[in-house]
Design an enzyme around this catalytic site. Structure first.
Site, mmCIF file in Angstrom:
data_model
loop_
_atom_site.group_PDB
_atom_site.id
_atom_site.type_symbol
_atom_site.label_atom_id
_atom_site.label_comp_id
_atom_site.label_asym_id
_atom_site.label_seq_id
_atom_site.Cartn_x
_atom_site.Cartn_y
_atom_site.Cartn_z
ATOM 1 C CD GLN A 152 -0.091 -1.430 3.105
ATOM 2 O OE1 GLN A 152 0.050 -2.375 2.334
ATOM 3 N NE2 GLN A 152 -0.046 -1.558 4.421
ATOM 4 C CG ASN A 179 7.326 -7.125 2.896
ATOM 5 O OD1 ASN A 179 6.957 -6.659 1.824
ATOM 6 N ND2 ASN A 179 6.600 -7.012 4.006
ATOM 7 C CB THR A 192 20.372 -9.545 3.055
ATOM 8 O OG1 THR A 192 21.707 -9.047 2.880
ATOM 9 C CG2 THR A 192 20.331 -10.464 4.259
ATOM 10 C CG HIS A 203 26.388 -7.788 1.055
ATOM 11 N ND1 HIS A 203 25.148 -8.308 1.362
ATOM 12 C CD2 HIS A 203 26.288 -6.442 1.230
ATOM 13 C CE1 HIS A 203 24.336 -7.332 1.721
ATOM 14 N NE2 HIS A 203 24.996 -6.188 1.648
ATOM 15 C CD GLU A 206 15.014 2.462 -40.485
ATOM 16 O OE1 GLU A 206 14.196 3.288 -40.011
ATOM 17 O OE2 GLU A 206 16.013 2.063 -39.870
ATOM 18 C CG HIS A 221 11.172 8.972 -40.475
ATOM 19 N ND1 HIS A 221 9.889 8.507 -40.458
ATOM 20 C CD2 HIS A 221 11.683 8.735 -39.238
ATOM 21 C CE1 HIS A 221 9.616 8.002 -39.263
ATOM 22 N NE2 HIS A 221 10.680 8.134 -38.500
#
Length: 442
Positions: free
Chosen positions: A193, A221, A244, A336, A423, A428
């Site tokens: 939340q 968590n 961890t 680590h 293309e 373009h």
């Protein structure tokens, strides 16, 4: 206590090696479906829904989400002087390191009259999450706030779960750390939340607007992680942080007392925490086992640590050489990684995959957790193969600014048209030639 995998005969190919290494099993996908209703409710009903979930999950309903300024001042005034001094040291060292991560704008002259500038612009507003589960983490406030401030972020809000024993406010240590850092906006909301409220914003019980953020960072968590996954795109996130983990690469020169203490220190976080020893020395592994039996029995969180060390996510991996050990730790890609070998500095230079590397006998992970100056919000679950820890860069965006003169555009116009035609995107090319009256520029 620690299970063993013997790879002294041969180290498998990378895919097979990754599959056999100890790893915490976390099914984020399954949790996603549990957090969707929470996110939907907060999107639709805002603060009311967030406070209802606080009452359900945290067993307390705060009077408001926003923590009053006097509560921050009170928490700082009541902070133990030794803890305050320690936090100030942590802040000062983190600022020293993160200040050197600032990027500067660079302008490249591509051709005469044509430049591309890369501007580094901080996001406008960030939400920084400080968890409140089995422990309290003012250090995570430091690690999140300092890089955001050094990046130049203007709006910061710290989120942390409300605590029943503190009248529905976050733990006083969280409030004191925020005050010490000059953060004046703290929300008493946690879990999925909190991520949803940060993403969508709302109106507090007293009518105060709770503005949404651009980026949410910080560990949490599995529900926080699942909410980050669902909301990624509406907000930026640092990573999907898991439980961890520590890996120690050691040879016979390592002190088993140090190695055991470091494995225990990370197992202390959570029963699902991972502690892995990769070593060329069976004798060291045996000595570490003996030390673990002693140290685990005499530390505070014995059952939590024993559960973590005896779980499938922890273990010892025997290898024939330090070179083989490097293959293993690179495949593991630990959050680590400690290097406790002869020539530890040289070995550390050959590590490719780790959230942070701790070199030699006097650089334990717990130093990095608090006062090394490095950041302790790091990639877990093997994500260090492709992701970095939290830094100033997390809060910056690189924006390319293109500035071409008519002459510089004319010089390259035919190349743009050629590529556009190749293309099958002729408009373009026409967007270029239109600037020259639809004539071929000269």
């Amino acid at each position: 206590m620690l299970s063993r995998i013997d790879l002294r005969d041969a180290v498998p190919a990378p895919a097979a090696l990754r599959a056999m290494l100890p790893r915490a099993a976390v099914d984020i996908d399954a949790v996603v479906e549990r957090v969707r209703p929470v996110i939907d409710a907060v999107r639709e009903r805002g603060v009311d829904a967030a406070l209802e979930y606080a009452e359900q999950f945290d067993r307390v309903r705060p009077a408001s989400v926003h923590v009053p300024a006097d509560a921050l001042a009170e928490a700082l005034a009541g902070l133990d002087p030794e803890v305050r001094a320690a936090l100030e040291t942590s802040i000062d060292r983190a600022r020293t390191v993160h200040a050197d991560q600032r990027r500067v704008d660079t302008t490249t002259q591509v051709v005469p009259g044509g430049t591309v500038t890369e501007r580094w612009v901080p996001v406008t507003r960030v939400g920084l999450y400080a968890p409140g589960g089995l422990a309290v983490y003012p250090s995570s406030v430091v690690m999140n706030v300092v890089p955001a401030q050094e990046a130049g972020v203007e709006g910061l809000v710290v989120c942390s779960p409300p605590q029943a024993e503190f009248g529905g406010r976050p733990h006083p240590l969280i409030l004191a750390a925020a005050a010490l850092l000059g953060v004046d906006e703290v929300w008493a909301v946690g879990g999925a939340q909190a991520v949803a409220l940060l993403a969508y914003g709302g109106v507090d019980t007293d009518g105060t607007p709770l503005e949404p953020v651009d980026v949410v960072t910080g560990p949490g968590n599995v529900y926080v992680t699942a909410a980050k996954r669902v909301l990624r795109g509406r907000i930026g996130i640092d990573s999907e942080a898991g439980t961890t983990e520590i890996a120690v690469l050691a040879d016979a020169s390592a002190d088993p007392v140090h190695v055991a203490a470091d494995l225990v220190s990370q197992a202390e976080h959570d029963p699902a925490a991972a502690s892995v020893l990769v070593t060329t020395s069976p004798e060291l592994a045996d000595a570490v086992d003996v030390e673990l039996a002693t140290q685990v029995a005499t530390t505070k969180h014995t059952e939590r640590i024993r559960t973590a060390l005896s779980g499938p996510q922890s273990g010892v991996i025997l290898v024939a050489s330090v070179e083989d050990g490097l293959q293993v730790v690179d495949a593991y890609a630990a959050e680590h990684l400690e290097i406790q070998t002869t020539d530890a500095r040289e070995v550390a230079t050959r590590v490719r995959n780790a959230g942070a590397v701790f070199v030699g006998p006097h650089s334990p992970v717990s130093l990095g957790d608090y006062c090394a100056g490095s950041n302790h919000v790091l990639p877990t679950g093997g994500c260090a193969r492709h992701s970095s820890g939290l830094s100033v860069q997390t809060f910056l965006r690189g924006i390319h600014v293109v500035d071409y003169s008519a002459e510089a555009l004319a010089e390259v116009a035919d190349r743009v048209v050629a590529l556009a035609d190749a293309e099958d995107l002729p408009a373009h090319g026409q967007a270029v030639t239109a600037r020259f009256g639809n004539r071929k520029p000269v």
